[in-house]
Design a protein around this motif. Structure first.
Motif, PDB file in Angstrom:
ATOM      1  N   ARG A  37       0.941  -1.157  -0.169  1.00  0.00           N
ATOM      2  CA  ARG A  37      -0.213  -0.024  -0.084  1.00  0.00           C
ATOM      3  C   ARG A  37       0.811   1.013   0.107  1.00  0.00           C
ATOM      4  O   ARG A  37       0.840   2.002  -0.741  1.00  0.00           O
ATOM      5  CB  ARG A  37      -0.924   0.070   1.249  1.00  0.00           C
ATOM      6  CG  ARG A  37      -2.193   1.206   1.138  1.00  0.00           C
ATOM      7  CD  ARG A  37      -2.716   1.334   2.480  1.00  0.00           C
ATOM      8  NE  ARG A  37      -1.883   1.618   3.594  1.00  0.00           N
ATOM      9  CZ  ARG A  37      -1.325   2.787   3.976  1.00  0.00           C
ATOM     10  NH1 ARG A  37      -1.608   3.852   3.476  1.00  0.00           N
ATOM     11  NH2 ARG A  37      -0.552   2.851   4.928  1.00  0.00           N
ATOM     12  N   LYS A  38       1.896   1.282   0.806  1.00  0.00           N
ATOM     13  CA  LYS A  38       2.833   2.456   0.729  1.00  0.00           C
ATOM     14  C   LYS A  38       3.568   2.639  -0.356  1.00  0.00           C
ATOM     15  O   LYS A  38       3.626   3.595  -0.827  1.00  0.00           O
ATOM     16  CB  LYS A  38       3.811   2.250   2.000  1.00  0.00           C
ATOM     17  CG  LYS A  38       3.094   2.547   3.249  1.00  0.00           C
ATOM     18  CD  LYS A  38       4.101   2.344   4.507  1.00  0.00           C
ATOM     19  CE  LYS A  38       3.680   2.535   5.897  1.00  0.00           C
ATOM     20  NZ  LYS A  38       4.497   2.358   6.974  1.00  0.00           N
ATOM     21  N   ARG A  39       3.961   1.400  -1.114  1.00  0.00           N
ATOM     22  CA  ARG A  39       4.800   1.602  -2.340  1.00  0.00           C
ATOM     23  C   ARG A  39       3.731   2.352  -3.220  1.00  0.00           C
ATOM     24  O   ARG A  39       4.197   3.014  -4.278  1.00  0.00           O
ATOM     25  CB  ARG A  39       5.158   0.036  -2.741  1.00  0.00           C
ATOM     26  CG  ARG A  39       6.145   0.184  -3.931  1.00  0.00           C
ATOM     27  CD  ARG A  39       6.235  -1.274  -4.484  1.00  0.00           C
ATOM     28  NE  ARG A  39       5.071  -1.769  -5.220  1.00  0.00           N
ATOM     29  CZ  ARG A  39       4.595  -1.669  -6.353  1.00  0.00           C
ATOM     30  NH1 ARG A  39       4.841  -0.668  -6.934  1.00  0.00           N
ATOM     31  NH2 ARG A  39       3.362  -2.095  -6.543  1.00  0.00           N
ATOM     32  N   ALA A  99       2.335   9.629  -5.715  1.00  0.00           N
ATOM     33  CA  ALA A  99       2.507  10.871  -5.376  1.00  0.00           C
ATOM     34  C   ALA A  99       3.723  11.259  -6.229  1.00  0.00           C
ATOM     35  O   ALA A  99       3.735  12.281  -6.675  1.00  0.00           O
ATOM     36  CB  ALA A  99       3.196  10.744  -3.908  1.00  0.00           C
ATOM     37  N   GLU A 100       4.691  10.142  -6.511  1.00  0.00           N
ATOM     38  CA  GLU A 100       5.743  10.596  -7.348  1.00  0.00           C
ATOM     39  C   GLU A 100       5.290  10.942  -8.859  1.00  0.00           C
ATOM     40  O   GLU A 100       5.559  11.907  -9.527  1.00  0.00           O
ATOM     41  CB  GLU A 100       6.815   9.514  -7.404  1.00  0.00           C
ATOM     42  CG  GLU A 100       7.672   9.384  -6.147  1.00  0.00           C
ATOM     43  CD  GLU A 100       8.451   7.936  -6.018  1.00  0.00           C
ATOM     44  OE1 GLU A 100       8.512   7.293  -7.050  1.00  0.00           O
ATOM     45  OE2 GLU A 100       9.411   8.186  -5.241  1.00  0.00           O
ATOM     46  N   ALA A 101       3.937  10.140  -9.186  1.00  0.00           N
ATOM     47  CA  ALA A 101       3.674  10.483 -10.541  1.00  0.00           C
ATOM     48  C   ALA A 101       2.766  11.667 -10.703  1.00  0.00           C
ATOM     49  O   ALA A 101       3.072  12.641 -11.671  1.00  0.00           O
ATOM     50  CB  ALA A 101       2.665   9.181 -10.927  1.00  0.00           C
ATOM     51  N   ALA A 106       5.521  14.365 -10.684  1.00  0.00           N
ATOM     52  CA  ALA A 106       6.214  14.501 -12.061  1.00  0.00           C
ATOM     53  C   ALA A 106       5.411  15.162 -12.918  1.00  0.00           C
ATOM     54  O   ALA A 106       5.836  16.123 -13.676  1.00  0.00           O
ATOM     55  CB  ALA A 106       6.713  13.298 -12.477  1.00  0.00           C
ATOM     56  N   GLU A 107       3.961  15.031 -12.980  1.00  0.00           N
ATOM     57  CA  GLU A 107       2.959  15.414 -14.018  1.00  0.00           C
ATOM     58  C   GLU A 107       2.869  17.055 -13.683  1.00  0.00           C
ATOM     59  O   GLU A 107       2.963  17.863 -14.522  1.00  0.00           O
ATOM     60  CB  GLU A 107       1.515  14.917 -13.758  1.00  0.00           C
ATOM     61  CG  GLU A 107       0.582  15.408 -14.719  1.00  0.00           C
ATOM     62  CD  GLU A 107      -0.681  14.579 -14.612  1.00  0.00           C
ATOM     63  OE1 GLU A 107      -1.690  15.185 -15.107  1.00  0.00           O
ATOM     64  OE2 GLU A 107      -0.503  13.465 -14.484  1.00  0.00           O
ATOM     65  N   GLN A 108       2.858  17.244 -12.293  1.00  0.00           N
ATOM     66  CA  GLN A 108       2.929  18.728 -11.788  1.00  0.00           C
ATOM     67  C   GLN A 108       4.204  19.424 -12.508  1.00  0.00           C
ATOM     68  O   GLN A 108       4.137  20.631 -12.934  1.00  0.00           O
ATOM     69  CB  GLN A 108       2.644  18.914 -10.374  1.00  0.00           C
ATOM     70  CG  GLN A 108       2.464  20.424 -10.025  1.00  0.00           C
ATOM     71  CD  GLN A 108       1.096  20.872 -10.816  1.00  0.00           C
ATOM     72  OE1 GLN A 108       0.106  20.350 -10.555  1.00  0.00           O
ATOM     73  NE2 GLN A 108       1.519  22.110 -11.228  1.00  0.00           N
ATOM     74  N   ALA A 109       5.236  18.877 -12.072  1.00  0.00           N
ATOM     75  CA  ALA A 109       6.463  19.528 -12.622  1.00  0.00           C
ATOM     76  C   ALA A 109       6.459  19.643 -14.181  1.00  0.00           C
ATOM     77  O   ALA A 109       6.979  20.685 -14.708  1.00  0.00           O
ATOM     78  CB  ALA A 109       7.582  18.529 -12.317  1.00  0.00           C
ATOM     79  N   GLU A 110       6.116  18.761 -14.864  1.00  0.00           N
ATOM     80  CA  GLU A 110       5.905  18.867 -16.106  1.00  0.00           C
ATOM     81  C   GLU A 110       4.926  20.047 -16.702  1.00  0.00           C
ATOM     82  O   GLU A 110       5.389  20.622 -17.706  1.00  0.00           O
ATOM     83  CB  GLU A 110       5.392  17.815 -16.952  1.00  0.00           C
ATOM     84  CG  GLU A 110       5.248  17.681 -18.311  1.00  0.00           C
ATOM     85  CD  GLU A 110       6.512  18.157 -19.084  1.00  0.00           C
ATOM     86  OE1 GLU A 110       6.324  18.424 -20.196  1.00  0.00           O
ATOM     87  OE2 GLU A 110       7.777  17.666 -18.557  1.00  0.00           O
ATOM     88  N   ILE A 111       3.734  20.191 -16.035  1.00  0.00           N
ATOM     89  CA  ILE A 111       2.933  21.188 -16.271  1.00  0.00           C
ATOM     90  C   ILE A 111       3.643  22.771 -15.944  1.00  0.00           C
ATOM     91  O   ILE A 111       3.349  23.737 -16.595  1.00  0.00           O
ATOM     92  CB  ILE A 111       1.598  21.285 -15.476  1.00  0.00           C
ATOM     93  CG1 ILE A 111       0.833  19.754 -15.855  1.00  0.00           C
ATOM     94  CG2 ILE A 111       0.764  22.465 -15.360  1.00  0.00           C
ATOM     95  CD1 ILE A 111      -0.153  19.454 -15.184  1.00  0.00           C
ATOM     96  N   ASN A 112       4.316  22.766 -15.037  1.00  0.00           N
ATOM     97  CA  ASN A 112       4.934  23.878 -14.509  1.00  0.00           C
ATOM     98  C   ASN A 112       5.968  24.128 -15.350  1.00  0.00           C
ATOM     99  O   ASN A 112       6.344  25.533 -15.818  1.00  0.00           O
ATOM    100  CB  ASN A 112       5.804  23.739 -13.073  1.00  0.00           C
ATOM    101  CG  ASN A 112       4.526  23.565 -11.931  1.00  0.00           C
ATOM    102  OD1 ASN A 112       3.445  23.976 -12.135  1.00  0.00           O
ATOM    103  ND2 ASN A 112       5.151  23.398 -10.543  1.00  0.00           N
ATOM    104  N   ALA A 113       6.820  23.312 -15.908  1.00  0.00           N
ATOM    105  CA  ALA A 113       7.847  23.362 -17.013  1.00  0.00           C
ATOM    106  C   ALA A 113       7.038  23.982 -18.285  1.00  0.00           C
ATOM    107  O   ALA A 113       7.710  24.982 -18.826  1.00  0.00           O
ATOM    108  CB  ALA A 113       8.760  22.131 -17.082  1.00  0.00           C
TER     109      ALA A 113
END
Length: 155
Positions: free
Chosen positions: A32-34, A40-42, A45-52
């Motif tokens: 469950r934690k994994r 959360a990482e996905a 990463a998606e938010q970082a791409e949107i920000n970029a």
């Protein structure tokens, strides 16, 4: 004694069953934690791409402004010809003030190169950059390389 042996065996089996149940619960919790971490990482990463992408759109609008202001302040030398291009590096401070101009790649024509350098120095300051996020300024506008060509200008 047989009874004690049977009770001991029963206790041992019960302990094994409880240990196996606990191992399964631990394994499920780890899974469950994994999954939560991967999700959360996905999302990050998606938010970082949107920000970029957003940063790049903003940066492109500032680059267009810089190009426009250079064009407005450019005085065409008699030797300017279609196909000429000079690559300059403009060094800026957060106020948008130009603190240095360097010719990175010459057009091969000194007068044309100088006219591009002078256009940048004549601008003096891009006050519009003052509203930019400091992080974006540091990453993309502390130094700006501009390829200047008279292609889109009427000669």
């Amino acid at each position: 004694q047989e009874l004690n042996k049977a009770l001991s065996e029963k206790k041992r089996l019960e302990a094994l069953r409880l240990a196996e149940e606990q191992r399964l619960r631990d394994q499920q919790e780890a899974e469950r934690k994994r999954v939560e971490t991967e999700f959360a990482e996905a999302v990050a990463a998606e938010q970082a791409e949107i920000n970029a992408q957003q940063d790049e759109r903003v940066a492109n609008s500032y680059r267009q402004l810089i190009q426009q202001r250079l064009s407005e302040n450019w005085s065409r030398p008699p030797s300017a010809r279609l196909g000429m291009e000079t690559l300059i590096r403009i060094r800026l401070v957060p106020t948008g003030r130009i603190v240095g101009v360097t010719i990175l790649t010459s057009s091969g024509d000194t007068a044309f190169d100088r006219s591009v350098e002078q256009a940048a120095l004549k601008v003096e300051q891009f006050v519009e950059l003052q509203g930019m996020e400091p992080d974006l300024f540091e990453r993309k506008f502390r130094q700006v390389d501009v390829a200047f060509s008279p292609e889109d200008l009427r000669l």
